[in-house]
Design a protein around this motif. Structure first.
Motif, PDB file in Angstrom:
ATOM      1  N   ALA A 139       0.684  -1.155   0.086  1.00 49.75           N
ATOM      2  CA  ALA A 139      -0.198   0.038  -0.156  1.00 49.75           C
ATOM      3  C   ALA A 139       0.983   1.359   0.038  1.00 49.75           C
ATOM      4  N   TYR A 140       1.903   1.244   0.486  1.00 49.25           N
ATOM      5  CA  TYR A 140       2.631   2.480   0.858  1.00 49.25           C
ATOM      6  C   TYR A 140       4.115   2.530   0.464  1.00 49.25           C
ATOM      7  N   GLY A 141       4.675   1.342  -0.411  1.00 49.76           N
ATOM      8  CA  GLY A 141       5.794   1.212  -0.835  1.00 49.76           C
ATOM      9  C   GLY A 141       6.385   2.497  -1.321  1.00 49.76           C
ATOM     10  N   LYS A 142       5.527   3.157  -2.321  1.00 49.25           N
ATOM     11  CA  LYS A 142       6.260   4.241  -2.918  1.00 49.25           C
ATOM     12  C   LYS A 142       6.719   5.277  -2.138  1.00 49.25           C
ATOM     13  N   VAL A 143       5.762   5.350  -0.914  1.00 49.81           N
ATOM     14  CA  VAL A 143       6.213   6.546   0.048  1.00 49.81           C
ATOM     15  C   VAL A 143       7.402   6.048   0.863  1.00 49.81           C
ATOM     16  N   LEU A 144       7.350   4.988   1.254  1.00 49.56           N
ATOM     17  CA  LEU A 144       8.554   4.578   2.023  1.00 49.56           C
ATOM     18  C   LEU A 144       9.646   4.532   1.082  1.00 49.56           C
ATOM     19  N   ALA A 145       9.677   4.620  -0.328  1.00 45.63           N
ATOM     20  CA  ALA A 145      10.929   4.707  -0.959  1.00 45.63           C
ATOM     21  C   ALA A 145      11.275   6.021  -1.340  1.00 45.63           C
ATOM     22  N   GLY A 146      10.508   7.128  -0.680  1.00 52.84           N
ATOM     23  CA  GLY A 146      10.976   8.719  -0.813  1.00 52.84           C
ATOM     24  C   GLY A 146       9.892   9.186  -2.014  1.00 52.84           C
ATOM     25  N   GLY A 147       9.022   8.555  -2.399  1.00 50.59           N
ATOM     26  CA  GLY A 147       8.065   9.136  -3.340  1.00 50.59           C
ATOM     27  C   GLY A 147       6.727   9.429  -2.805  1.00 50.59           C
ATOM     28  N   THR A 148       5.955  10.036  -3.672  1.00 51.68           N
ATOM     29  CA  THR A 148       4.692  10.471  -3.257  1.00 51.68           C
ATOM     30  C   THR A 148       3.475   9.531  -3.284  1.00 51.68           C
ATOM     31  N   LEU A 149       2.389   9.478  -2.651  1.00 53.60           N
ATOM     32  CA  LEU A 149       1.449   8.465  -2.704  1.00 53.60           C
ATOM     33  C   LEU A 149       0.623   8.343  -4.098  1.00 53.60           C
ATOM     34  N   ASN A 150       0.483   9.541  -4.616  1.00 51.42           N
ATOM     35  CA  ASN A 150      -0.003   9.478  -6.228  1.00 51.42           C
ATOM     36  C   ASN A 150       0.994   9.575  -7.248  1.00 51.42           C
TER      37      ASN A 150
END
Length: 795
Positions: A139-150
């Motif tokens: 669910a939140y891999g992108k955010v954890l990798a330094g990206g944004t949710l969208n």
């Protein structure tokens, strides 16, 4: 003196003249901290920058500053922190079976995810500590990798908040699986316990809340002391002002600018504006920002009803169960957030003040609401009242694009920063290098730039003091000299820098420019001193050094200095009051005597060296002793100068002496051991100039010596490694050379050979190809040469 101009948030678009209400005096109210957690670098940015301006106003411009700061010791964040701490304490005292505790933790875990990270529950199945990690990454891999949710743009506060919640759940997941619920899973347990038992908290027992705030206020003050932030002239606390707040609110109601609704009192913005008063003067574009309005009202006030206008804000809040209560005409309740500053500032400073300051994030709604309610209180007969003349808003500190804040938990505490990354001086230098009203982004370059500036100033102070003390009269060199003393070419350099400094500080306290001016005058002074054939302008250097000392004192960079900052260099805190002058110089005398003994032992027969050793150093010391000085550096100079001159002469005669090796060994020992252990460094210049004596902190010199020794050890180790590798290669080469070329190809790769041992048939019985024979022949020749050389050597 040029007119001071300042950036005033009430009049955006540039600087305006600073004209206080009373000439020569400044009344100033600063929004202080909400004390419920560690202070972080964002707080340091705000309060250090405020302190810098306060010092400049007092010590540079000569204003008499009356400085007031509040402590917010009751608000929604504090209530939640204190209440939950109490509930957790009660929960830990209960007796739980292991299954009961596991069930409590799992329920709290699910509840926390539902309230903060709904993406984890999208498929409708139950979330557990065991399946959490897989769902989190999906669910939140992108955010954890330094990206944004969208997947668009750069991460901001929303992503920082997600990371905080994910971090809490990750820690709780591990703790629950390891049966360490209390301690490891507190962050998810606390809101759940609060939802169950908050009504059990007695709101009249204020000690539940003050116990928390008193602890964190002490921690905040300790951090400010460590950062050399001056204590306020007055500190006010909300909990000691509740009766005055009730009276203040009642007056606003009486004037028709506020109304009661269901036990709460709200400010009536429509009535205020109808009377000709402007609202949201600081941030007119934010007046309808619902998110900021809700943040200003607090998380516990979401369900308070009865407001007439959507932008109306609470002056007095009806307390719900589990919240602290005080009596009022409208029933038991507690103060709104904004009203506290209006009441406390007015109590100390009156109906008007010169300056109100705080972080830029307070501009709306906090400061706009403060202005409205205060001006409603003081206005009369239809006349608009101006409560504040100048609003100073400090730029916030950000990290990875997000504002540093306690609520986002993306902060580095001041204590950790001072322990691991900064000295108090280095942190202040970083803030001085940015405009006080601009944002600052945390980056490695910040520290590097600050370190470079500090090193420049440190070296200048050290070199100048050394040159002064080694000038013709060390005693005269240490006497106070006017910073405007005439001194040839450097006098003009100083006057130019002083004029530029005046221009910078009158331009709304432009400290980045001020810091450049200080670095540039050091560069110019060093350039002047290093020009070939020029005599050192000791008087000029001294004047510049004393002016820089004054300026760094004004900026608060010397925690041990006090106005009017008339010394030279950083203040030396070492106290020799309990020592006699002879005890002070005893270590230096021992080095001097030891050097004399070593030189006598070498029996060098040098007239110039003999003359230096025959000098009456004790008499020179006695002259200084008679002057009454307790300055250890001044008292030590006769012995240090004698040692340095002897060593200079040793360096001069060494190249042509039969004892060259012993002389150079002694020379290095004096510099690297004897004097280093005293916190003295000899900066070797040309033999004609002689070494320059510098007082440097002993720990710094020892660290440099250890670093040098470590490099030598590493160099020696590398040499030894290379030697062993050469020996290994030689041994392998020798072993290989023992093999006769007749035998080198006699293995299962081939089946027939000629009389020299060269193969003629492959193992399958076929002729060896000519191309292969050519290659094998070359190998045979090389081995034959090695073998013949080996036979010759081995006899």
């Amino acid at each position: 003196m040029a007119q001071l101009k300042v950036h005033n948030s009430l009049t955006p678009g540039g600087t305006v003249p600073f004209l206080p209400l009373e000439e020569g005096k400044v009344s100033w109210y600063a929004c202080g901290p909400t004390v419920y957690d560690h202070s972080h670098l964002g707080h340091a940015r705000n309060y250090v920058s405020t302190d810098i301006i306060r010092r400049i106003m007092r010590d540079y411009f000569g204003y008499q500053v009356k400085f007031v700061m509040n402590i917010t010791d009751v608000d929604d964040k504090i209530i939640l922190k204190a209440r939950r701490a109490k509930l957790l304490e009660l929960e830990k005292s209960k007796t739980y079976t292991e299954p009961e505790l596991a069930k409590l933790a799992a329920t709290a875990f699910q509840s926390y995810a539902e309230g903060n990270l709904p993406e984890l529950l999208k498929d409708g199945s139950k979330l557990s500590p065991r399946n959490y990690a897989e769902r989190r990454d999906a669910a939140y891999g992108k955010v954890l990798a330094g990206g944004t949710l969208n997947g668009e743009g750069k991460p901001g506060d929303a992503e920082a908040k997600m990371k905080m919640h994910l971090s809490n759940l990750t820690a709780a997941s591990q703790a629950i699986q390891e049966n360490k619920v209390f301690g490891g899973a507190d962050e998810v347990l606390l809101p759940y316990l609060d939802s169950l038992y908050k009504d059990s908290i007695d709101g009249k027992d204020h000690t539940i809340f003050t116990k928390v705030t008193q602890y964190w206020e002490a921690q905040f003050m300790d951090d400010m002391d460590n950062l050399n932030v001056m204590r306020p002239d007055y500190i006010t606390r909300v909990t000691t002002y509740v009766p005055q707040i009730v009276t203040f609110v009642d007056m606003i109601v009486e004037k028709g600018f506020a109304y009661e609704a269901d036990g709460s009192v709200y400010f009536d913005i429509a009535a205020f504006e109808k009377a000709g008063n402007p609202y949201a003067r600081l941030c007119p574009n934010s007046r309808n920002d619902k998110a900021l309005q809700e943040e200003g009202e607090g998380s516990l006030s979401k369900n308070l009803g009865g407001k007439r206008g959507p932008c109306d804000f609470a002056l007095w809040k009806k307390s719900k169960a589990g919240e602290p209560v005080w009596p009022s005409p409208w029933g038991e309740g507690r103060p709104g957030w904004h009203i506290e500053c209006s009441v406390m500032a007015s109590d100390i400073l009156g109906s008007q003040m010169d300056i109100h300051s705080g972080g830029i994030d307070l501009a709306f709604p906090h400061h706009d609401n403060e202005l409205a309610q205060s001006e409603a209180y003081y206005c009369s007969h239809g006349q608009v009242h101006n409560w504040v003349k100048y609003f100073f808003h400090m730029g916030h500190l950000s990290i990875s694009g997000s504002k540093m804040s306690k609520s986002l938990k993306n902060f580095q505490t001041i204590k950790d920063a001072l322990k691991n990354d900064y000295t108090p001086r280095a942190m202040r230098i970083v803030f001085l290098m940015g405009r006080w009203n601009d944002g600052v982004e945390i980056s490695p370059d910040m520290r590097k730039q600050a370190e470079g500036w500090e090193t420049t100033i440190n070296n200048f102070f050290t070199n100048t003091k050394s040159l002064i003390m080694q000038s013709k009269s060390a005693e005269e060199g240490l006497k106070t000299l006017s910073i405007n003393g005439k001194s040839g070419g450097l006098h003009e350099t100083l006057e130019k820098a002083q004029s530029e400094m005046q221009s910078a500080l009158t331009d709304s306290f432009d400290t980045p420019r001020a810091m450049r001016i200080l670095a540039e005058i050091v560069r110019d002074a060093n350039k002047h001193d290093s020009e070939p054939g020029s005599a050192t302008d000791i008087t000029g250097l001294k004047s510049i050094a004393r002016w820089i000392t004054k300026m760094v004192g004004i900026f608060g960079l010397d925690a041990n200095a006090s106005p009017p900052y008339e010394g030279l260099g950083w203040t030396n805190t070492a106290s020799n009051a309990h020592l006699s002058t002879k005890e002070i110089v005893e270590p230096y005398v021992k080095v001097y005597q030891s050097v004399n003994s070593e030189v006598e032992r070498l029996a060098l027969h040098s007239d110039s060296l003999d003359a230096l050793m025959a000098e009456d150093v004790d008499t020179k010391f006695s002259g200084l002793e008679a002057s009454g000085t307790k300055d250890s550096e001044a008292l030590a100079m006769p012995y240090l100068i004698a040692v340095s001159k002897i060593r200079d002469e040793l360096r001069r005669i060494a190249p042509n002496s039969e004892s060259k090796k012993q002389i150079l060994t002694l020379s290095d020992r004096i510099r690297d051991n004897d004097l280093t252990d005293l916190g003295v460094y000899l900066d070797d210049r040309s033999v004609d100039q002689g070494a320059l004596i510098k007082f440097v902190p002993k720990a710094e010199l020892l660290a440099q010596r250890e670093e040098k020794a470590a490099k030598e050890r590493e160099k020696t180790a590398q040499k030894e490694k290379a030697r062993l590798e050469r020996e290994r290669i030689e041994l392998e080469k020798a072993e290989k050379a023992k093999l006769s070329p007749m035998d080198m190809f006699k293995d299962d790769r081939f089946s027939a050979w000629d009389d020299k041992g060269l193969p003629t048939k492959t193992k399958e019985g076929e002729d060896v190809p000519k191309s292969a024979l050519k290659k094998l022949g070359k190998e045979w020749e090389r081995q034959n040469k090695l073998h013949q050389e080996w036979k010759a050597k081995s006899g």
